[in-house]
Design a protein around this motif. Sequence first.
Motif, short mmCIF file in Angstrom:
data_model
loop_
_atom_site.label_atom_id
_atom_site.label_comp_id
_atom_site.label_asym_id
_atom_site.label_seq_id
_atom_site.Cartn_x
_atom_site.Cartn_y
_atom_site.Cartn_z
N PHE A 190 -68.41 18.25 -47.57
CA PHE A 190 -67.94 19.23 -48.56
C PHE A 190 -68.70 19.06 -49.88
O PHE A 190 -69.08 20.04 -50.52
N ALA A 191 -68.90 17.82 -50.28
CA ALA A 191 -69.64 17.58 -51.52
C ALA A 191 -71.06 18.12 -51.38
O ALA A 191 -71.57 18.83 -52.26
N ASN A 192 -71.70 17.82 -50.25
CA ASN A 192 -73.09 18.25 -50.05
C ASN A 192 -73.24 19.76 -50.07
O ASN A 192 -74.24 20.28 -50.56
N CYS A 193 -72.26 20.46 -49.53
CA CYS A 193 -72.45 21.91 -49.37
C CYS A 193 -71.88 22.70 -50.55
O CYS A 193 -71.85 23.93 -50.50
N THR A 194 -71.42 22.01 -51.61
CA THR A 194 -70.91 22.75 -52.78
C THR A 194 -71.62 22.36 -54.07
O THR A 194 -71.39 23.00 -55.10
N THR A 195 -72.47 21.34 -54.03
CA THR A 195 -73.11 20.86 -55.25
C THR A 195 -74.34 21.71 -55.59
O THR A 195 -75.12 22.03 -54.71
N PHE A 196 -74.47 22.07 -56.85
CA PHE A 196 -75.69 22.80 -57.27
C PHE A 196 -76.14 22.34 -58.64
O PHE A 196 -75.49 21.56 -59.29
N PRO A 212 -64.22 25.66 -50.66
CA PRO A 212 -64.60 26.56 -49.56
C PRO A 212 -63.91 26.14 -48.28
O PRO A 212 -63.44 25.01 -48.15
#
Lengths: 306, 306
Positions: free
Chosen positions: A300-306, A220
């Motif tokens: 970036f890791a925090n806002c793309t992990t699900f 993103p």
Amino acid sequence: MSLVVVGSVAYDGVETPHGKVDRMLGGAATYISLAASYFVPAKIVAVVGDDFAQEDFDLLASRHVDLEGLDRVPGGRTFFWQGVYSADMNDRATLRTDLNVFAGFNPTLPESYRQEPYLFLGNIQPSLQKSVRAQMPGLKLTGGDTMNYWIQDFRAQLLETIREWDFLLINDSEAGLLSGERNLRRAAAAILEMGPHTLVIKRGEYGAILFRRGMHFVAPGYLLESLIDPTGAGDSFAGGFVGYLAGRGIGAPLADADVAELRRAVIYGSVMGSFCCEKFGVDRFRTLRRDDIDARYQEFANCTTF
Amino acid sequence: MSLVVVGSVAYDGVETPHGKVDRMLGGAATYISLAASYFVPAKIVAVVGDDFAQEDFDLLASRHVDLEGLDRVPGGRTFFWQGVYSADMNDRATLRTDLNVFAGFNPTLPESYRQEPYLFLGNIQPSLQKSVRAQMPGLKLTGGDTMNYWIQDFRAQLLETIREWDFLLINDSEAGLLSGERNLRRAAAAILEMGPHTLVIKRGEYGAILFRRGMHFVAPGYLLESLIDPTGAGDSFAGGFVGYLAGRGIGAPLADADVAELRRAVIYGSVMGSFCCEKFGVDRFRTLRRDDIDARYQEFANCTTF
């Protein structure tokens, strides 16, 4: 082991909704080298005039960028570009382009550069990109950038040039132009038949997509609190991407673990592009520290992990 | 435990670069219910005329959508919308809007709906959305959609309505209009002061972003091999998002684990929106199976992990 970066070093005049700067350090090779320098030693190949300021040499030197390949032409003037951005900063209009010494740019590499394993070819005439690559017999990883002008008017030269590259970085409209396909997935598949095994399509504020045969990875765009000046963001992305790979020693042939590194390289590219936009020109790189970069990578890791 | 879905059931005439359909089943409540039905039983609240075809009732019934709240007005005609998409399908022009029976839509819920815990309010007049919510005393999770018209011309009504919602789903230009902020991060922060604790901003082909105070989650758009008709994609996203949450029993107050479920709900929303675009109208839902959905969810994981 260093990264050789070829491209323009320039002065830019830029107007965005946040202000106007009449003359500031710019150029693709400048942004690429500065961004890459956080990951690997960079060696620049470019040309400037004798109007090039000592403080701008000093900034590059402060990031340990090797300037032996920065040719200074006596009596010449440095490439100058002037542009103005739209209100949303997604478009820009060029007001002035003075190629100056850049018109005669025909890069010959210093001996001390020729054995390096990493090469990034910024957006210049494809035949010049090709001639630089031919001067480096020990390459492990080669890639570069191009633009609509070369795609449309120098197509044969460009195709001959990128055939030898490991990766190509372009934006979405350039990918459409190069492939003749509007659909991004089909455009990527067509371009991956042209030589590069790895393609990164940049989408401005929407991020970037890494394509290889049979896989893709979507990064993103970073949601900036405030976007001050997008000049150089794409080049800073390139510097972060190739700088990270060079710093990690990634080169052909790629193992599976190296493909995972390509994904991380796209994120580091996005990180560097996002920082670049936070101030005018290269100003953000004057204070940026490696810690800031790693913190944003974690974001970036925090806002793309699900 | 079911999900109540309020909104339009309509016929659409649509032209995209891939073809033209003069009249096909459409409407927000149709897409939302169909998409949600893969995750939770859906109960529709809408109005149609007596031109509404048996095969369209049958399609909804085949997905076990409860139609007790689908009011059929004798002598009336169903809402009709006609539009044409631009070449890249990022824009569309409305050619015709016949509200017909939808003009008199004033939803009164069947008794059998009123105790349900989940409610999604499709894009209708804000005061009607508010009156529906008031008919449901046992709600665990309420959210909905709106559009530029209500934001601009019914602002006070809209603000009173969404103040009671848990989540709001809107697109990026609507978020700008509602908040008065062009920057997405600041727009989201402003909207999260208006009532909803959760905001999803849809960005079309570029995906969606989930915002809560102090966090956000970015989901990419799915890279379709071929985009046939984007009609209903945003509503299908909504159906996947709220359907997944309802199916998992998520409701206020949210625990930390529920916030992780919100991220997955955004991915399921994206999955359902992407399938919707693969055929005209609701056609993709005629053959779509839960297995297909889970496979695409896994594709999202594969193309975002680094």
